[in-house]
Design a protein around this motif. Structure first.
Motif, short mmCIF file in Angstrom:
data_model
loop_
_atom_site.label_atom_id
_atom_site.label_comp_id
_atom_site.label_asym_id
_atom_site.label_seq_id
_atom_site.Cartn_x
_atom_site.Cartn_y
_atom_site.Cartn_z
N UNK A 1 -7.70 22.40 -10.77
CA UNK A 1 -8.68 21.33 -10.57
C UNK A 1 -9.00 21.20 -9.09
N UNK A 2 -10.26 21.28 -8.75
CA UNK A 2 -10.67 21.14 -7.35
C UNK A 2 -10.55 19.69 -6.92
N UNK A 3 -10.13 19.44 -5.68
CA UNK A 3 -10.04 18.05 -5.20
C UNK A 3 -11.39 17.37 -5.26
N UNK A 4 -11.40 16.11 -5.66
CA UNK A 4 -12.65 15.36 -5.73
C UNK A 4 -13.02 14.79 -4.37
N UNK A 5 -12.00 14.46 -3.57
CA UNK A 5 -12.26 13.86 -2.26
C UNK A 5 -11.48 14.60 -1.19
N UNK A 6 -12.12 14.79 -0.04
CA UNK A 6 -11.50 15.45 1.11
C UNK A 6 -11.34 14.42 2.24
N UNK A 7 -10.12 14.33 2.77
CA UNK A 7 -9.81 13.34 3.80
C UNK A 7 -9.40 14.05 5.07
N UNK A 8 -10.15 13.83 6.15
CA UNK A 8 -9.82 14.40 7.46
C UNK A 8 -8.95 13.41 8.24
N UNK A 9 -7.86 13.90 8.78
CA UNK A 9 -6.89 13.05 9.49
C UNK A 9 -6.89 13.40 10.97
N UNK A 10 -6.99 12.36 11.81
CA UNK A 10 -6.81 12.49 13.25
C UNK A 10 -5.62 11.62 13.64
N UNK A 11 -4.86 12.05 14.63
CA UNK A 11 -3.64 11.36 15.05
C UNK A 11 -2.54 11.52 14.00
N UNK A 17 1.78 6.44 3.95
CA UNK A 17 0.41 6.06 3.68
C UNK A 17 -0.40 7.22 3.12
N UNK A 18 -0.31 8.38 3.78
CA UNK A 18 -1.08 9.54 3.33
C UNK A 18 -0.68 10.00 1.93
N UNK A 19 0.57 9.74 1.55
CA UNK A 19 1.02 10.13 0.21
C UNK A 19 0.24 9.42 -0.89
N UNK A 20 -0.42 8.32 -0.55
CA UNK A 20 -1.21 7.60 -1.56
C UNK A 20 -2.53 8.30 -1.88
N UNK A 21 -2.90 9.27 -1.04
CA UNK A 21 -4.02 10.15 -1.40
C UNK A 21 -3.45 11.23 -2.32
N UNK A 22 -3.27 10.90 -3.57
CA UNK A 22 -2.53 11.76 -4.47
C UNK A 22 -3.31 13.02 -4.85
N UNK A 23 -2.62 14.16 -4.83
CA UNK A 23 -3.18 15.40 -5.35
C UNK A 23 -3.11 15.34 -6.89
N UNK A 28 -6.01 16.48 1.76
CA UNK A 28 -5.81 15.82 3.06
C UNK A 28 -5.43 16.85 4.10
N UNK A 29 -6.09 16.82 5.25
CA UNK A 29 -5.76 17.77 6.30
C UNK A 29 -6.21 17.33 7.66
N UNK A 30 -5.64 17.91 8.68
CA UNK A 30 -5.99 17.58 10.06
C UNK A 30 -7.40 18.07 10.36
N UNK A 31 -8.28 17.16 10.74
CA UNK A 31 -9.67 17.48 11.09
C UNK A 31 -10.32 18.38 10.04
N UNK A 391 -14.41 7.52 -10.46
CA UNK A 391 -13.00 7.20 -10.25
C UNK A 391 -12.16 8.47 -10.21
N UNK A 392 -11.32 8.58 -9.19
CA UNK A 392 -10.46 9.75 -9.07
C UNK A 392 -9.32 9.66 -10.08
N UNK A 393 -9.02 10.78 -10.70
CA UNK A 393 -7.91 10.82 -11.65
C UNK A 393 -7.06 12.05 -11.34
N UNK A 394 -5.83 11.99 -11.82
CA UNK A 394 -4.94 13.12 -11.63
C UNK A 394 -3.93 12.88 -10.56
#
Length: 394
Positions: A1-11, A17-23, A28-31, A391-394
């Motif tokens: 399953x392809x990720x529905x949302x991509x989150x760029x992280x700085x710092x 906290x990041x663990x709540x962006x569940x795969x 989730x990745x740096x920049x 709504x994101x699921x999975x």
């Protein structure tokens, strides 16, 4: 399953906290390239780092001076922060700063470190300590300018230490006013606070109105020997005015969280290296709060604690939802609903709220809106952004 949302992280953001962006729903990745959202702390985010794919930005902290908020508003992109999540950490540092000033801790430490070894070491310590005699906090007056989450905690803690508190905040919210201890005396002006307090702690955001809020004119009318505490933002205080006031012996000390070349080495200045929210607990609390806000926005369209959007929440009554950011102008909702009706869409539920020049609308539909309908709504003058909320699921 392809990720529905991509989150760029700085710092460095708290892993909890990041663990709540569940795969697998989130990547989730740096920049990360072409992200749906950005989460950061102090990184100075430039427009070049914000592609058109970005739907929201989250600051794991209170201030958002490192984010181009005005430009994001024009794009219809909410900027979230975490007010109050680091309040206890800042409060404790303010209390430490008062104690440091009251007991002359910094010069006393410097005195001991400068002593040369010798047989008379102890006698020199005893002889020299007289110059560092301080005072205790009970009965002293603390002025608090800005009575939000942090200022309110500072006021409450000072009262528990036996201090008197003089507070000033013409824009205090009802909730913050209710949380204040009844013994906080209300001041009518900043000048009254500076004149009537032995300590003054600043807790206001930095904007056009608060830049150099404490300047030469106000310091000239301050109580002699005042200890000024700034753990809010550097430019709230005019550094040149502070240095001059210290030289004139009007200001007793300036303790802040913002070192600068102008302040370095100045007698009476204690500048800490941005330690206000630098605790494991504060960093984790900020990350948890802002991650939850980003998830609620991406998955439900909910807006909470955005600095440039109204707060909007609506229980989901249909799997088909669209979220629209638009200029707060007459007949905008009418144009949106008319466009939907012309496309044969039935509105199941709808909420629209405004804040200044910005408005935000959530619409639950009985059936999905075709891409062509989304494009037609997007082309209405004043519509800044529009998206289907899945709504994101999975």
């Amino acid at each position: 399953m392809a990720p529905r949302y991509r989150i760029a992280v700085y710092n460095a953001i708290s892993a909890r906290g990041l663990d709540r962006f569940a795969a697998p729903a989130y990547s989730v990745g740096k920049a990360l390239a072409d992200p749906d959202a950005i989460i950061l702390r102090s990184h100075p985010l430039t427009l070049a780092e914000i592609p058109a794919s970005v739907k929201a930005i989250g600051r794991a902290g209170a201030g958002v001076n490192n984010i181009p908020v005005d430009e994001m508003s024009k794009r219809g992109v909410p900027v979230f922060n975490a007010p109050g999540a680091n309040a206890n950490a800042v409060k404790e540092l303010v209390l430490a700063a008062m104690l440091i000033a009251a007991r002359n801790v910094v010069p006393a430490v410097g005195f001991v470190q400068a002593l040369a070894p010798g047989a008379d070491f102890e006698s020199r310590v005893e002889h020299g300590k007289k110059q560092f005699a301080g005072f205790e906090l009970p009965g002293r007056t603390l002025g608090v300018i800005g009575l939000g989450a942090i200022g309110g905690l500072v006021a409450e803690s000072a009262i528990r230490l036996g201090m008197k508190v003089l507070g000033y905040d013409p824009e205090i919210t009802v909730d913050n006013a209710w949380r204040l201890p009844s013994s906080v005396k209300r001041a009518g002006s900043i000048e009254e606070v500076l004149k009537g307090s032995e300590f003054v702690s600043l807790h206001v955001p930095l904007n056009a109105k608060t830049k150099h809020l404490v300047d030469a004119t106000r310091l000239a009318g301050a109580r002699k020997g005042l200890v000024l505490l700034n753990f809010a933002r550097d430019a709230i205080v005019d550094e040149e005015a502070v240095v001059a006031s210290l030289a004139e012996k009007r200001l007793g000390a300036y303790i802040c969280d913002f070192p600068s070349p102008r302040l370095q080495g100045q007698p009476g200045v204690v500048a800490l290296p941005h330690l206000g929210a630098s605790t494991e607990e504060a960093e984790e609390n900020c990350a948890l709060m802002v991650v939850d806000q980003l998830r609620e926005f991406l998955e439900q369209g909910t807006v909470r604690n955005a600095v440039n959007f109204p707060s909007v929440e609506m229980s989901r009554e249909s799997p088909h939802r669209i979220a629209i950011a638009n200029a707060n102008v007459p007949n905008m909702v009418g144009q949106i609903s008319t466009t939907m009706a012309q496309a044969g869409l039935n509105i199941h539920n709808m909420v629209n709220k405004s804040r200044g020049e910005m408005a935000y609308t959530l619409v639950d539909l009985d059936s999905a809106a075709a891409p062509e309908v989304i494009r037609r709504i997007a082309n209405i003058p004043g519509v800044l952004s529009i998206r289907s909320v899945v709504e994101a699921r999975g």
